[in-house]
Design an enzyme around this catalytic site. Structure first.
Site, PDB file in Angstrom:
ATOM      1  N   TYR A   1      91.973   4.650 -29.232  1.00 41.49           N
ATOM      2  CA  TYR A   1      91.752   6.099 -29.090  1.00 41.49           C
ATOM      3  C   TYR A   1      91.731   6.261 -27.432  1.00 41.49           C
ATOM      4  CZ  TYR A   1      86.732   5.480 -29.271  1.00 41.49           C
ATOM      5  OH  TYR A   1      85.355   5.449 -28.959  1.00 41.49           O
TER       6      TYR A   1
ATOM      7  N   PRO B   1      90.811  -3.304 -29.090  1.00 43.35           N
ATOM      8  CA  PRO B   1      90.501  -3.667 -30.705  1.00 43.35           C
ATOM      9  C   PRO B   1      90.695  -2.407 -31.702  1.00 43.35           C
ATOM     10  CG  PRO B   1      88.818  -4.347 -29.118  1.00 43.35           C
ATOM     11  CD  PRO B   1      89.565  -3.338 -28.435  1.00 43.35           C
TER      12      PRO B   1
ATOM     13  N   SER C   1      74.423  16.944 -25.758  1.00 45.74           N
ATOM     14  CA  SER C   1      73.797  17.531 -24.319  1.00 45.74           C
ATOM     15  C   SER C   1      74.563  17.076 -23.198  1.00 45.74           C
ATOM     16  CB  SER C   1      72.449  17.092 -24.352  1.00 45.74           C
ATOM     17  OG  SER C   1      72.271  15.556 -24.155  1.00 45.74           O
TER      18      SER C   1
ATOM     19  N   PRO D   1      89.257  -2.066 -35.830  1.00 45.70           N
ATOM     20  CA  PRO D   1      87.706  -2.272 -36.349  1.00 45.70           C
ATOM     21  C   PRO D   1      87.537  -3.704 -36.534  1.00 45.70           C
ATOM     22  CG  PRO D   1      89.474  -1.449 -37.963  1.00 45.70           C
ATOM     23  CD  PRO D   1      89.952  -1.326 -36.840  1.00 45.70           C
TER      24      PRO D   1
ATOM     25  N   PHE E   1      78.440   6.577 -29.911  1.00 46.32           N
ATOM     26  CA  PHE E   1      77.907   7.113 -31.034  1.00 46.32           C
ATOM     27  C   PHE E   1      78.866   8.370 -31.620  1.00 46.32           C
ATOM     28  CE2 PHE E   1      75.226   8.933 -27.776  1.00 46.32           C
ATOM     29  CZ  PHE E   1      75.657  10.230 -27.526  1.00 46.32           C
TER      30      PHE E   1
HETATM   31  C1  HXC Z   1      73.753  12.872 -30.077  1.00 44.65           C
HETATM   32  C2  HXC Z   1      72.881  11.031 -28.721  1.00 44.65           C
HETATM   33  C3  HXC Z   1      72.801  10.170 -29.882  1.00 44.65           C
HETATM   34  C4  HXC Z   1      73.617  10.846 -31.112  1.00 44.65           C
HETATM   35  C5  HXC Z   1      71.792   9.549 -28.107  1.00 44.65           C
HETATM   36  N1  HXC Z   1      72.126  10.634 -27.888  1.00 44.65           N
HETATM   37  N2  HXC Z   1      72.324   9.430 -29.617  1.00 44.65           N
HETATM   38  N3  HXC Z   1      73.156  12.595 -28.998  1.00 44.65           N
HETATM   39  N4  HXC Z   1      73.944  12.053 -31.135  1.00 44.65           N
HETATM   40  N5  HXC Z   1      73.638   9.695 -32.204  1.00 44.65           N
HETATM   41  C6  HXC Z   1      71.649  11.465 -26.477  1.00 44.65           C
HETATM   42  C7  HXC Z   1      70.113  11.298 -26.471  1.00 44.65           C
HETATM   43  O1  HXC Z   1      69.396  12.289 -27.124  1.00 44.65           O
HETATM   44  C8  HXC Z   1      70.230  11.715 -24.870  1.00 44.65           C
HETATM   45  O2  HXC Z   1      70.149  12.776 -24.620  1.00 44.65           O
HETATM   46  C9  HXC Z   1      71.263  10.741 -24.273  1.00 44.65           C
HETATM   47  O3  HXC Z   1      72.340  10.660 -25.599  1.00 44.65           O
HETATM   48  C10 HXC Z   1      71.043   9.333 -23.873  1.00 44.65           C
HETATM   49  O4  HXC Z   1      70.267   8.632 -24.745  1.00 44.65           O
HETATM   50  P1  HXC Z   1      69.207   7.541 -24.736  1.00 44.65           P
HETATM   51  O5  HXC Z   1      68.947   7.039 -26.051  1.00 44.65           O
HETATM   52  O6  HXC Z   1      68.333   7.918 -23.668  1.00 44.65           O
HETATM   53  O7  HXC Z   1      70.340   6.457 -23.726  1.00 44.65           O
HETATM   54  P2  HXC Z   1      70.342   5.125 -23.441  1.00 44.65           P
HETATM   55  O8  HXC Z   1      68.885   4.243 -23.943  1.00 44.65           O
HETATM   56  O9  HXC Z   1      70.858   4.660 -22.379  1.00 44.65           O
HETATM   57  O10 HXC Z   1      71.413   4.362 -24.929  1.00 44.65           O
HETATM   58  C11 HXC Z   1      72.691   4.588 -24.846  1.00 44.65           C
HETATM   59  C12 HXC Z   1      73.495   5.044 -26.271  1.00 44.65           C
HETATM   60  C13 HXC Z   1      72.804   4.013 -27.166  1.00 44.65           C
HETATM   61  C14 HXC Z   1      74.721   5.118 -25.782  1.00 44.65           C
HETATM   62  C15 HXC Z   1      72.899   6.478 -26.360  1.00 44.65           C
HETATM   63  O11 HXC Z   1      73.687   4.155 -28.410  1.00 44.65           O
HETATM   64  C16 HXC Z   1      73.130   2.565 -26.769  1.00 44.65           C
HETATM   65  O12 HXC Z   1      72.280   1.788 -26.148  1.00 44.65           O
HETATM   66  N6  HXC Z   1      74.452   2.021 -27.027  1.00 44.65           N
HETATM   67  C17 HXC Z   1      74.640   0.583 -26.468  1.00 44.65           C
HETATM   68  C18 HXC Z   1      75.633  -0.111 -27.589  1.00 44.65           C
HETATM   69  C19 HXC Z   1      76.647   0.745 -28.293  1.00 44.65           C
HETATM   70  O13 HXC Z   1      76.657   1.905 -28.368  1.00 44.65           O
HETATM   71  N7  HXC Z   1      77.501  -0.059 -29.131  1.00 44.65           N
HETATM   72  C20 HXC Z   1      78.586   0.448 -29.795  1.00 44.65           C
HETATM   73  C21 HXC Z   1      79.789   0.242 -29.145  1.00 44.65           C
HETATM   74  S1  HXC Z   1      81.069   0.544 -30.128  1.00 44.65           S
HETATM   75  P3  HXC Z   1      69.180  13.920 -24.212  1.00 44.65           P
HETATM   76  O14 HXC Z   1      69.797  15.273 -23.735  1.00 44.65           O
HETATM   77  O15 HXC Z   1      68.563  14.026 -25.422  1.00 44.65           O
HETATM   78  O16 HXC Z   1      68.449  12.944 -22.951  1.00 44.65           O
HETATM   79  C22 HXC Z   1      82.337   1.121 -29.500  1.00 44.65           C
HETATM   80  C23 HXC Z   1      83.641   1.159 -30.511  1.00 44.65           C
HETATM   81  C24 HXC Z   1      84.609   2.124 -30.185  1.00 44.65           C
HETATM   82  O17 HXC Z   1      82.533   1.730 -28.581  1.00 44.65           O
HETATM   83  C25 HXC Z   1      85.845   2.146 -31.136  1.00 44.65           C
HETATM   84  C26 HXC Z   1      85.573   1.862 -32.759  1.00 44.65           C
HETATM   85  C27 HXC Z   1      86.940   1.838 -33.339  1.00 44.65           C
HETATM   86  P1  NAP Z   2      77.951  -3.943 -29.329  1.00 42.42           P
HETATM   87  O1  NAP Z   2      77.380  -5.321 -30.162  1.00 42.42           O
HETATM   88  O2  NAP Z   2      76.958  -2.808 -29.506  1.00 42.42           O
HETATM   89  O3  NAP Z   2      78.282  -4.244 -27.713  1.00 42.42           O
HETATM   90  C1  NAP Z   2      77.947  -3.570 -26.661  1.00 42.42           C
HETATM   91  C2  NAP Z   2      76.986  -4.513 -25.682  1.00 42.42           C
HETATM   92  O4  NAP Z   2      76.982  -3.586 -24.323  1.00 42.42           O
HETATM   93  C3  NAP Z   2      75.706  -4.739 -25.852  1.00 42.42           C
HETATM   94  O5  NAP Z   2      75.499  -6.019 -25.876  1.00 42.42           O
HETATM   95  C4  NAP Z   2      74.768  -4.024 -25.082  1.00 42.42           C
HETATM   96  O6  NAP Z   2      73.601  -4.569 -24.759  1.00 42.42           O
HETATM   97  C5  NAP Z   2      75.711  -3.805 -24.042  1.00 42.42           C
HETATM   98  N1  NAP Z   2      75.546  -2.595 -23.095  1.00 42.42           N
HETATM   99  C6  NAP Z   2      75.429  -1.300 -23.599  1.00 42.42           C
HETATM  100  N2  NAP Z   2      74.985  -0.450 -22.452  1.00 42.42           N
HETATM  101  C7  NAP Z   2      74.785  -1.370 -21.315  1.00 42.42           C
HETATM  102  C8  NAP Z   2      74.515  -0.984 -20.053  1.00 42.42           C
HETATM  103  N3  NAP Z   2      74.366   0.432 -19.494  1.00 42.42           N
HETATM  104  N4  NAP Z   2      74.691  -2.186 -19.181  1.00 42.42           N
HETATM  105  C9  NAP Z   2      74.829  -3.499 -19.727  1.00 42.42           C
HETATM  106  N5  NAP Z   2      75.286  -3.544 -20.887  1.00 42.42           N
HETATM  107  C10 NAP Z   2      75.245  -2.521 -21.705  1.00 42.42           C
HETATM  108  O7  NAP Z   2      79.225  -3.385 -29.914  1.00 42.42           O
HETATM  109  P2  NAP Z   2      80.644  -4.164 -30.214  1.00 42.42           P
HETATM  110  O8  NAP Z   2      81.298  -3.586 -31.057  1.00 42.42           O
HETATM  111  O9  NAP Z   2      80.573  -5.452 -29.787  1.00 42.42           O
HETATM  112  O10 NAP Z   2      81.483  -3.477 -28.709  1.00 42.42           O
HETATM  113  C11 NAP Z   2      81.970  -4.343 -27.608  1.00 42.42           C
HETATM  114  C12 NAP Z   2      83.020  -3.648 -26.791  1.00 42.42           C
HETATM  115  O11 NAP Z   2      83.992  -3.539 -28.083  1.00 42.42           O
HETATM  116  C13 NAP Z   2      82.779  -2.295 -26.415  1.00 42.42           C
HETATM  117  O12 NAP Z   2      83.689  -2.114 -25.281  1.00 42.42           O
HETATM  118  C14 NAP Z   2      83.267  -1.439 -27.533  1.00 42.42           C
HETATM  119  O13 NAP Z   2      83.838  -0.169 -27.005  1.00 42.42           O
HETATM  120  C15 NAP Z   2      84.735  -2.368 -28.155  1.00 42.42           C
HETATM  121  N6  NAP Z   2      85.164  -1.818 -29.218  1.00 42.42           N
HETATM  122  C16 NAP Z   2      84.607  -2.301 -30.287  1.00 42.42           C
HETATM  123  C17 NAP Z   2      85.246  -2.178 -31.497  1.00 42.42           C
HETATM  124  C18 NAP Z   2      84.559  -2.591 -32.811  1.00 42.42           C
HETATM  125  O14 NAP Z   2      85.253  -2.394 -33.939  1.00 42.42           O
HETATM  126  N7  NAP Z   2      83.511  -3.321 -32.775  1.00 42.42           N
HETATM  127  C19 NAP Z   2      86.516  -1.268 -31.487  1.00 42.42           C
HETATM  128  C20 NAP Z   2      86.968  -0.987 -30.459  1.00 42.42           C
HETATM  129  C21 NAP Z   2      86.571  -1.444 -29.434  1.00 42.42           C
HETATM  130  P3  NAP Z   2      72.360  -4.004 -24.380  1.00 42.42           P
HETATM  131  O15 NAP Z   2      72.067  -2.792 -25.355  1.00 42.42           O
HETATM  132  O16 NAP Z   2      71.287  -5.027 -24.419  1.00 42.42           O
HETATM  133  O17 NAP Z   2      72.505  -3.495 -22.902  1.00 42.42           O
END
Ligand code: HXC
Ligand code: NAP
Length: 294
Positions: A158, A199, A116, A201, A108
């Site tokens: 990055y 990758p 935190s 975007p 995020f």
């Molecule tokens: C600040 C945040 C926050 C935010 C969560 N937290 N979101 N802090 N800004 N936006 C904090 C919470 O307050 C908490 O801290 C801690 O992070 C953990 O949050 P939880 O919600 O309890 O964690 P969890 O349920 O395990 O969820 C994990 C997550 C969530 C990473 C926060 O976003 C998630 O489930 N993501 C999975 C999918 C995802 O992120 N997909 C995108 C990948 S894209 P405290 O201190 O309050 O306990 C990617 C692309 C890269 O990687 C490159 C792009 C070009």
């Molecule tokens: P996404 O749909 O949010 O995919 C992330 C997946 O990871 C979700 O299916 C999520 O499912 C799973 N996940 C998260 N926490 C997990 C955990 N603790 N254990 C097991 N599974 C977990 O986002 P996306 O864009 O497809 O991203 C896929 C990959 O591409 C990531 O590695 C990301 O960093 C990379 N990437 C994406 C982009 C882009 O532009 N989209 C660019 C560069 C790199 P659950 O929440 O059900 O666990």
């Protein structure tokens, strides 16, 4: 003008017949797209993710679309026991595992000083520890069994440039890239290959909702940053992933292939901003700057 995508299937049908591939985070987004293509090419597909309902639904839909077997289970990659259980389940069902894509991620945007400890650790735990958990669990089994296998790790550009506002993700992805390169060297002798994809975007709900909130969309349209003039198509990534997971890429080991339409290089080249200069402005500039002959 943009460079148009080709979204045809790149590999021939049956490329993965008899192979079993695990995709972490395979229930949504890019993991789902890569998994679906592997399944279409004949793989026995195994997907894992934390939400059991999402995994079950995706597995059923994919199997229906490709006609091949797709099995999935809830698995939090932060928990080694859950990772072991997913691999056990895959072996029980399909006899062996041939490859794994470390795709699961958490991320995020947030100014780093507002994070935190738990927020920072959560992202690092999913991305870096999750990847090392899966890699250790399966790598040890392959080595013990004398089997070869292929890992593919999904990073970002990055991972080497670094980026503000996603610092835990940048730190963790950099670690994953080093894991890829280090083990490619160490485990080559066991017949285990590791590569990465960075990758640019590629629109997904998971990434866009966390990194591109509506309020930032106009200010930060990713397509405008890409020399190719557009975002990526999922099939373009799926084609590359399938190639790197297949035997066609057997001699590629320890590399990271960027698929971003040139995005990161545009940001890096010091003079790339000059593209804003018009032809007329160049005429004026050159009249001022170009030395006269003699
Ligand atoms: C600040 C945040 C926050 C935010 C969560 N937290 N979101 N802090 N800004 N936006 C904090 C919470 O307050 C908490 O801290 C801690 O992070 C953990 O949050 P939880 O919600 O309890 O964690 P969890 O349920 O395990 O969820 C994990 C997550 C969530 C990473 C926060 O976003 C998630 O489930 N993501 C999975 C999918 C995802 O992120 N997909 C995108 C990948 S894209 P405290 O201190 O309050 O306990 C990617 C692309 C890269 O990687 C490159 C792009 C070009
Ligand atoms: P996404 O749909 O949010 O995919 C992330 C997946 O990871 C979700 O299916 C999520 O499912 C799973 N996940 C998260 N926490 C997990 C955990 N603790 N254990 C097991 N599974 C977990 O986002 P996306 O864009 O497809 O991203 C896929 C990959 O591409 C990531 O590695 C990301 O960093 C990379 N990437 C994406 C982009 C882009 O532009 N989209 C660019 C560069 C790199 P659950 O929440 O059900 O666990």
């Amino acid at each position: 003008m943009s460079i148009p995508p080709c979204t045809d299937s790149m590999l021939k049908d049956g490329t993965f017949d008899g192979k079993t591939i695990i995709v972490t985070g395979g229930g949504t987004g890019l993991g789902r797209s890569m998994g679906q293509y592997l399944s279409q090419l004949g793989a026995n597909l195994v997907i894992g993710g934390r939400r059991a309902d999402v995994i079950a639904e995706t597995a059923a839909e994919m199997a229906k679309e490709t006609g091949n077997e797709v099995w999935g289970d809830s698995c939090d990659v932060r928990e080694p026991e859950q990772v072991e259980a997913l691999i056990d389940g895959a072996i029980e069902r399909f006899g062996a595992v041939d490859g794994l894509i470390n795709n699961a991620a958490g991320n995020f945007i947030c100014p780093t000083e507002r994070l935190s400890y738990n927020a920072f650790n959560t992202v690092v735990d999913i991305v870096l520890r999750g990847t090392s958990n899966c890699t250790l669990a399966l790598g040890k089994r392959w080595i013990d069994a004398g089997r070869s296998g292929t890992f593919l790790n999904i990073v970002t550009t990055y991972a080497w440039t670094g980026s503000g506002y996603v610092v835990p993700s940048a730190v963790a992805k950099a670690g994953v890239l080093m894991l890829t390169r280090s083990l490619a060297s160490e485990w080559g002798k066991y017949g285990i290959r590791l590569n990465a994809i960075a990758p640019g975007p590629f629109p997904t709900k998971g990434a866009w909702s966390r990194l591109m909130p509506d309020a930032l969309k106009e200010l930060f349209d990713p397509a405008n940053r890409v020399p190719a003039g557009r975002v990526g198509e999922h099939q373009e990534l799926a084609n590359l992933a399938a190639y790197l997971m297949s035997d066609y890429s057997a001699y590629i080991n320890g590399d990271c292939i960027t698929i971003d339409g040139g995005e990161w290089l545009r940001g890096a080249g010091q003079f790339n901003g000059l593209e804003m200069v018009t032809g007329e402005q160049w005429d004026q500039l050159q009249a001022m700057m170009k030395p006269k002959k003699g």
